[in-house]
Scaffold this active site. Structure first.
Site, short mmCIF file in Angstrom:
data_model
loop_
_atom_site.label_atom_id
_atom_site.label_comp_id
_atom_site.label_asym_id
_atom_site.label_seq_id
_atom_site.Cartn_x
_atom_site.Cartn_y
_atom_site.Cartn_z
N SER A 68 0.82 -1.20 0.00
CA SER A 68 0.00 0.00 0.00
C SER A 68 0.86 1.26 0.00
O SER A 68 2.09 1.19 0.08
CB SER A 68 -0.91 -0.01 1.23
OG SER A 68 -0.13 -0.05 2.41
N GLY A 69 0.21 2.39 -0.09
CA GLY A 69 0.91 3.67 -0.08
C GLY A 69 0.73 4.40 -1.39
O GLY A 69 0.56 3.78 -2.45
N ASP A 125 5.50 4.10 6.46
CA ASP A 125 5.18 5.35 7.15
C ASP A 125 6.45 6.02 7.64
O ASP A 125 6.50 7.24 7.76
CB ASP A 125 4.23 5.07 8.33
CG ASP A 125 2.90 4.52 7.86
OD1 ASP A 125 2.29 5.14 6.98
OD2 ASP A 125 2.48 3.46 8.37
N LYS A 135 5.06 0.63 9.78
CA LYS A 135 3.98 0.51 8.81
C LYS A 135 2.68 0.27 9.57
O LYS A 135 2.69 -0.05 10.74
CB LYS A 135 4.25 -0.65 7.84
CG LYS A 135 5.41 -0.39 6.88
CD LYS A 135 5.70 -1.56 5.96
CE LYS A 135 4.52 -1.99 5.15
NZ LYS A 135 3.94 -0.91 4.33
N GLY A 136 1.59 0.45 8.87
CA GLY A 136 0.29 0.23 9.48
C GLY A 136 -0.59 1.45 9.57
O GLY A 136 -1.71 1.39 10.09
N GLU A 144 0.46 -6.88 5.25
CA GLU A 144 1.70 -6.35 4.68
C GLU A 144 2.90 -7.14 5.17
O GLU A 144 3.80 -7.48 4.39
CB GLU A 144 1.84 -4.87 5.05
CG GLU A 144 0.87 -3.96 4.32
CD GLU A 144 0.87 -2.55 4.84
OE1 GLU A 144 0.36 -1.66 4.12
OE2 GLU A 144 1.36 -2.32 5.97
#
Length: 271
Positions: A68-69, A125, A135-136, A144
């Protein structure tokens, strides 16, 4: 171990497959018009994603993890431009990524079907110089980590704002922690005793009344430990708590990280 760093403008890959990709894709006037419409920072994110795919995509890859991102959107776009895209399947890390994979004309698979992943691309992140990650932020940390942990190689793609000297410095919202719903009170108390200055049960906000529910039907806590001196130790301590499913601390997993910079260039960190 500190990361090896480089900073370059977009460069051309060297393999026959990659030369074919570039010769096919970089001469289209339609694509040129699209690129000129992007802001410099957005173009840098795109450059980073394309460079990550072009330099790391295995010649005979069959299973690709797609995380993601906002930068990974361009990873999926680049994968969708590969001439051999019918030869591999893409494993998403969440529901939204399923739609991204399908919209780019890629084959959709699941980690249950394909547990051996050739390479995974994902965002972050926050990323420190040893390629430890937080992350998260998008509530997909368990899937992930499952996909990244199943991959022979894990590559991070992000923008310059995610680079940090230490975890917990740039990302100040706390370590995301996925938990079994009825454990939130106990785990919150445990994290506070461990030294977290603040522990928040993440809420759905205007989109949902009550807590965020992950794709695995769990809750999320965000625990602020400030600057994290030893991410691996903190992960182990949190993971040992009853009720914790997984943490958003990714340690000793990423091999390379690509960052889009403000001037349009791409910087690279290697573990």
């Amino acid at each position: 171990m500190s990361a090896h760093k480089t900073s370059t403008s977009p460069s051309f890959p060297h393999s026959m497959l990659h030369r074919a990709i570039y010769s096919t894709l970089h001469r289209s006037p339609i694509r040129y018009i699209h690129v000129k419409m992007l802001s410099l920072e957005e173009q840098a994110k795109k450059n980073a994603a394309y460079k990550a795919v072009d330099e790391n995509f295995p010649e005979n890859a069959k299973v690709i993890g797609v995380g993601s991102g906002s930068t990974v959107v361009y990873v999926a776009e680049r994968l969708g431009q590969l001439p051999n895209k019918s030869d591999f399947v893409c494993i998403p890390t969440g529901f939204q990524l399923k739609q991204l994979i399908i919209s780019n004309g890629l084959n959709l698979g699941s980690i249950e079907q394909f547990p051996d992943v050739d390479i995974a691309f994902d965002g972050a992140d926050e990323c420190d110089e040893s390629l430890n990650l937080i992350k998260g932020g998008g509530a997909c940390l368990f899937q992930e980590k499952l996909v990244a942990g199943s991959a022979k190689k894990f590559v991070v793609v992000a923008d310059f704002r995610k680079k940090s000297a230490a975890l917990g410095v740039q990302w100040t919202k706390g370590v995301p922690i996925e938990i079994v719903p009825n454990s939130y009170a106990k785990v919150t108390a445990d994290l506070t005793r461990m030294g977290a200055s603040k522990v928040i049960l993440r809420q759905g906000g205007s989109a949902k009344a009550g807590p965020v529910i992950t794709d695995n039907n769990n809750f999320l806590l965000d625990a602020d430990f400030g600057k994290i001196e030893d991410p691996k130790l903190l992960h182990a301590q949190i993971k040992a708590l009853v009720g914790v499913v997984e943490t958003g601390l990714f340690t000793n997993m990423a091999k390379k990280a690509y960052f889009g910079e403000t001037d349009g260039a791409v910087s690279t960190w290697s573990a």
